[in-house]
Design an enzyme around this catalytic site. Structure first.
Site, PDB file in Angstrom:
ATOM      1  CD  GLU A 300      -3.200  -0.700   2.097  1.00  0.00           C
ATOM      2  OE1 GLU A 300      -4.283  -1.287   1.941  1.00  0.00           O
ATOM      3  OE2 GLU A 300      -2.973   0.047   3.067  1.00  0.00           O
ATOM      4  CG  HIS A 329      11.849 -28.314   2.811  1.00  0.00           C
ATOM      5  ND1 HIS A 329      12.591 -29.457   2.632  1.00  0.00           N
ATOM      6  CD2 HIS A 329      12.334 -27.723   3.932  1.00  0.00           C
ATOM      7  CE1 HIS A 329      13.483 -29.565   3.600  1.00  0.00           C
ATOM      8  NE2 HIS A 329      13.346 -28.531   4.411  1.00  0.00           N
ATOM      9  CE  LYS A 443     -11.698   0.638   1.327  1.00  0.00           C
ATOM     10  NZ  LYS A 443     -11.245   1.479   2.470  1.00  0.00           N
TER      11      LYS A 443
END
Length: 458
Positions: A300, A329, A443
């Protein structure tokens, strides 16, 4: 060096005045940046002696009284709180007895996703626990007290508030449950947000999501410290660690200022060498949440399409969570031989509490005997060092953040250094490290879409 010096001067101005050049709030007005004030517990500051005393009193009030806390938040309101919980409590906190938890409540997290299954599972668990407390606890039959800590500056955060309403509605009529609500929201009482207005009308205890503190920096203010208080986390040591790091970061010598050095090296790595992916790989299970917190901080803050001069730059690095030794791994093949576009960062703990020696439990098995006789902490460090050496041998950039111990003080130092590094790099890259216009974009789309779905359900 001239650009680094300018960045350092900008940090001095930020500390003294809260001003960051060209930083605007999401509504386009100038906004102060105050996170560098948070480590200092002083009169008139966001963290004052009175506010810390109130937090400690709040934490004590929950001991031996509240059975479970549900922390409802998203973004920094979840990620930062999870870091503090993991370091203080660990994975098995809720399986311990109340005595083993020193009287502090169980802790659950919600509101960080809109997942119907996990939300129902939480409701079912609390309902079952309440039934057990009332009907099967022969020594102390009692109502099960649940504290809902709802964290939203606006009170309109979809993820958090939907979970809050679902959980509250499911529990409020349960005769075995006693609900308490704590609102962590905008403190303005003259123009209260939705959540603040609800808190005032219902006499809920409330704490502040202050202006000038972006969500990814709120771990150092009441947003994070409220949850810290109800787990017995050492708030003052945490802020003291951040303070000591801030003092170190006021040094204008780059070799004595860890945040400035960290920012400069990463900026050079990205701009000169094309290292545009950043792996955060702590060695220790309870530090994985630090990687998750750091993802938001990096993404952000620095992931910006335009710089402060409105020039399109598309700056930033892709953050990647890894954990040692687990991801040696899985991811390390890519780190070691994949594209030359990564910085790999390690976090190690120098001295583990209660380190365990690996026993020679099966002496007839030579391979198992070979790994015995050292502590788990030593084996973990051998694995980390081997990873670092292998990366370095193949021109793979890597860095090490070394914590003396895993405690509140050292955690405060580490997290604050990372936050200040981001602020420095924002200046070096000439991007606003304290806004998030890309988040606001989705948004604006989401609201109308939600209303369309609601209309279809009628």
């Amino acid at each position: 060096m001239p650009e680094i010096k300018k960045a350092h001067e900008a940090m001095d101005v930020m500390r003294k005045t809260g001003v960051i050049h060209a930083h605007l709030s999401k509504d386009g007005t100038p906004e102060k940046v105050l996170f560098s004030q948070l480590p200092y517990i002083e009169e008139g500051n966001l963290n004052s002696p009175e506010s810390i005393a109130r937090l400690k009193k709040f934490g004590e009030s929950a001991r031996n009284r509240v059975d479970a806390v549900v922390s409802l938040g998203i973004g920094g309101s979840f990620l930062g709180n999870k870091v503090l919980f993991d370091v203080q409590c660990g994975s098995y906190w809720n399986l311990k007895t109340k005595e083993e938890r020193n009287g502090y409540p169980k802790v659950f997290f919600s509101g960080n996703n809109i997942d119907p299954r996990s939300t129902k599972d939480l409701i079912d668990y609390i309902s079952h626990a309440a039934d057990m407390a009332m009907n099967h606890d022969k020594k102390n039959p009692h109502k099960y007290t649940v504290m809902l800590i709802c964290i939203s500056k606006s009170g309109g955060t979809l993820d958090t508030m939907s979970n809050f309403m679902v959980i509250y509605n499911a529990l409020k009529d349960n005769p075995n449950v006693e609900i308490e609500i704590v609102a962590v929201t905008d403190p303005n009482e003259k123009k209260p947000t939705l959540l603040k207005k609800m808190a005032m009308e219902n006499n809920w205890e409330s704490f502040a999501v202050p202006d000038g503190i972006g969500g990814r920096f709120t771990i150092f203010c009441e947003v994070g410290l409220v949850l810290a208080a109800v787990t017995g986390f050492d708030i003052e040591a945490f802020l003291e660690g951040a303070k000591q790091m801030d003092i170190a970061c006021q040094n204008d010598d780059i070799w004595q200022n860890p945040a400035m050095l960290n920012a400069a090296l990463k900026y050079i790595a990205a701009e000169k060498y094309g290292r545009d992916e950043e792996v955060m790989m702590p060695y220790g299970d309870y530090l994985e949440s630090v990687s998750m917190w750091y993802i938001q901080l990096l993404a952000e803050s620095l992931g910006k399409q335009f710089d402060k001069d409105d020039k399109e730059v598309c700056y930033g690095r892709t953050p990647i969570v890894a954990l040692g030794t687990r991801d040696m791994h899985s991811q390390t093949q890519q780190h070691q031989e994949g594209k030359l576009n990564k910085i790999v960062q390690f976090i190690r703990i120098n001295e583990w509490d209660n380190d365990i020696t690996i026993p020679n439990a099966f002496p007839e098995a030579q391979k198992l005997s070979d790994i015995s006789g050292v502590t788990m902490g030593q084996a973990l460090e051998v694995a980390r060092q081997s990873n670092a050496d292998a990366l370095t041998s193949n021109k793979r950039f890597n860095a090490l953040f070394s914590m003396p111990k895993l405690d509140a003080f050292n955690l405060g130092q580490l997290l604050y250094m990372l936050a200040m590094s981001i602020a420095y790099e924002g200046e070096l890259a000439n991007v606003d490290a304290f806004n998030q216009p890309g988040v606001e974009a989705y948004k604006r789309i989401m609201g109308p879409k939600l209303q369309e779905v609601k209309a279809q359900n009628k």
